[in-house]
Design an enzyme around this catalytic site. Structure first.
Site, short mmCIF file in Angstrom:
data_model
loop_
_atom_site.label_atom_id
_atom_site.label_comp_id
_atom_site.label_asym_id
_atom_site.label_seq_id
_atom_site.Cartn_x
_atom_site.Cartn_y
_atom_site.Cartn_z
N ASP A 129 45.29 41.62 43.16
CA ASP A 129 45.26 41.90 41.72
C ASP A 129 43.90 41.58 41.12
OD1 ASP A 129 46.57 42.63 39.25
OD2 ASP A 129 46.53 40.50 38.70
N HIS B 266 43.99 43.79 37.91
CA HIS B 266 44.06 42.48 37.23
C HIS B 266 45.16 42.47 36.17
CE1 HIS B 266 41.44 38.72 36.33
NE2 HIS B 266 42.71 38.47 36.13
N ILE C 245 50.55 27.57 38.47
CA ILE C 245 50.99 28.89 38.94
C ILE C 245 51.46 28.80 40.38
CG2 ILE C 245 50.27 31.27 39.37
CD1 ILE C 245 48.31 30.98 37.04
N GLU D 59 34.58 42.89 38.69
CA GLU D 59 35.52 43.70 37.92
C GLU D 59 34.82 44.24 36.67
OE1 GLU D 59 38.99 41.38 37.04
OE2 GLU D 59 39.47 40.98 39.14
#
Length: 522
Positions: free
Chosen positions: A255, A278, A151, A260
């Site tokens: 993000d 996210h 990435i 979470e």
């Protein structure tokens, strides 16, 4: 019996269609624990996303389970060690969202640079505040990339189009590789001090947790903007809020978060923070790719083939196209070895010779192990637990390679507890062949049921074997006799259309005075 694939969360329709060709696809609500446990009892495979928890309890309930597939990248909701102990394959879709994640990081960076999200919200609330949202250009700035994995590389490639100076921190990347990407490698400290924009692209590990914290944020270049679309906790959220409050950091695009889901945070009070829930993998394309990737992995696993995306297989990673056809040969050689040896060796070598050794052939050792132990243990032997099965039985395996001709030769050789040595070998060109058993040369397809007899070479033996097997209704598909010298010890290898009962094998052995017999079911 048709294998059952249990799907516990949303999955792309093309993936469901692919699975339905070969398997029975069932649905269950992964968040309904009692229903999930009941459904798992009849599942051969289960496909989850992030809401379904596959832990030791779930695995214990799933007595038929062969593969757990996560249609995404993370595996926080799957107990991988427990699955490995039970021989259950765990797969995910490691490349399904990499483009989407890289694009999300770019989107956050641009939004932070130009106040896009705040300006949009202000205008929609009825205020035209053009002068309040003066941003900065990206062109000509220094962009620091923390982590040059897949990435990180995609992010860097996209940012290069903006005419930026790219620097990166990644201790596992060679400078020459970075140079090919147009990226200059630096230390983390240098990156922190020089970057106008910092984007983080690392996995979350004990070493990376809090990598950019109070100490690092104290020495950032004034006015830096920080993006984290990788994993929560890589940037210390409390320290980031303090750096935003005193103006050292001019903005942040986030993000992901340490905990979470998250709906309240001191970071949300800052107009120069763009926060999203996210969304890195939340594209139609990423969801389709993830679904299709794990569906294909499930198909491979349930058909007994090697799965490149298995996370708990020692020789993980993509298998080269030149290596892939050798997997069935290696496994069958393992089965033949166990049959011929009549037991388990204490020390073994898998030797691979040929041009194929230019590739990574380590998976052939796993395939051989799978074949070695499948006939002699009650537990299901897979690519996952084969090394554990070997270790439990005190068997040491070693892989050796040697360059040779184009045709690949695989030799499985083992030292037996009594001091003897057993060997079998096979080749692969366009097809697989069994070419050697204990020094006897053969040319036989390694398939079906193989029956071996060792005896003293003399006239009439072939006829006696054929007659005895014929009376038992066993048809011989192929037969070969190998000997080192006339009148000496001989080996007869027969490929049969069906398995033969042990009492028939014993009858044939007595008829011809065979010293050793072996039956391998391939």
């Amino acid at each position: 019996m048709t294998s059952v694939v249990l799907v516990t969360e949303e999955l792309a329709q093309p993936a469901l269609d692919l699975l339905a060709v070969d398997f029975e696809v069932r649905r269950a609500d992964g968040t309904d624990r009692p229903a999930l446990l009941r459904a798992l009892a009849e599942a051969d495979a289960v496909i989850v996303r992030s809401a379904t928890r596959i832990d030791a309890e779930a695995l214990a309930a799933a007595t038929r389970l062969r593969v757990v597939a996560r249609a995404g990248v993370g595996l926080d909701n799957v107990d991988v060690p427990a699955a490995t102990a039970r021989g259950v394959l765990v797969v995910n879709a490691p490349t399904s969202n990499i483009v989407s994640a890289a694009e999300q990081a770019v989107a956050l960076l641009l939004s932070v640079a130009r106040h896009t999200a705040t300006a949009s919200a202000t205008l929609k609330a009825g205020a035209w505040r053009r002068s309040a949202f003066t941003g900065v250009e990206v062109h000509g700035k220094t962009v620091g990339v923390v982590g040059l994995g897949r990435i990180g590389v995609l992010f860097a490639q996209r940012m290069a189009a903006f005419g930026v100076r790219l620097i990166a921190y990644d201790p596992y990347v060679q400078p020459a590789r970075a140079a090919q990407l147009g990226v200059h490698l630096t230390s983390l400290d240098e990156l922190i001090r020089e970057s106008d924009f910092i984007s983080v692209h690392l996995p979350r590990t004990p070493e990376t947790l809090g990598l950019i914290g109070e100490k690092e944020l104290a020495v950032v270049k004034p006015g830096v903007r920080i993006v984290n679309a990788a994993r929560g906790g890589l940037v210390d959220e409390k320290a980031l809020a303090e750096a935003l409050a005193d103006g050292r950091v001019a903005g942040a695009g986030l993000d992901v978060f340490e905990n979470e889901p998250l709906t309240s945070s001191p970071l949300f009070a800052f107009d120069n923070v763009v926060a999203t829930p996210h969304l890195g993998a939340s594209t139609v394309e990423a969801q389709d790719k993830a679904g299709l990737a794990v569906a294909q992995s499930v198909r491979l696993a349930l058909h007994g083939e090697f799965v490149p995306d298995a996370v708990n297989v020692r020789a993980g990673g993509a298998v080269d196209e030149d290596v892939r056809p050798l997997l069935p040969l290696a496994e069958r050689l393992g089965r033949v070895f166990t049959a011929v040896a009549g037991g388990v060796a204490s020390r073994m070598t898998v030797e691979v010779r040929g041009a194929v050794v230019a590739h990574d052939v380590s998976v052939l050792e796993l395939a051989t192990m799978k074949g070695l132990f499948a006939p002699v243990t009650a537990e299901r032997v897979t690519y996952v637990n084969a090394p554990h099965v070997a270790a439990d039985r005190g068997v040491e395996l070693e892989l050796s390679t040697a360059e040779g001709e184009e045709t690949t030769l695989i030799t499985v050789r083992g030292a037996m507890p009594d001091g003897g040595v057993v060997s079998v070998a096979g080749t692969y060109a366009e097809t697989a062949k069994l070419v050697e058993v204990d020094g006897f040369e053969l040319d036989l397809a390694p398939e079906g049921a193989l029956l071996f007899f060792r005896y003293q070479d003399r006239p009439g033996v072939v006829g006696r074997i054929g007659t005895t097997l014929g009376r038992a209704g066993v048809n011989i598909a192929a037969m070969q006799v190998a000997r080192r010298a006339a009148g000496g010890e001989a080996l007869m290898a027969l490929r049969l259309d069906s398995l033969v009962e042990p009492d028939v094998v014993a009858e044939v052995a007595a008829e011809i005075g065979s010293s050793r017999t072996a039956l391998a079911d391939l």
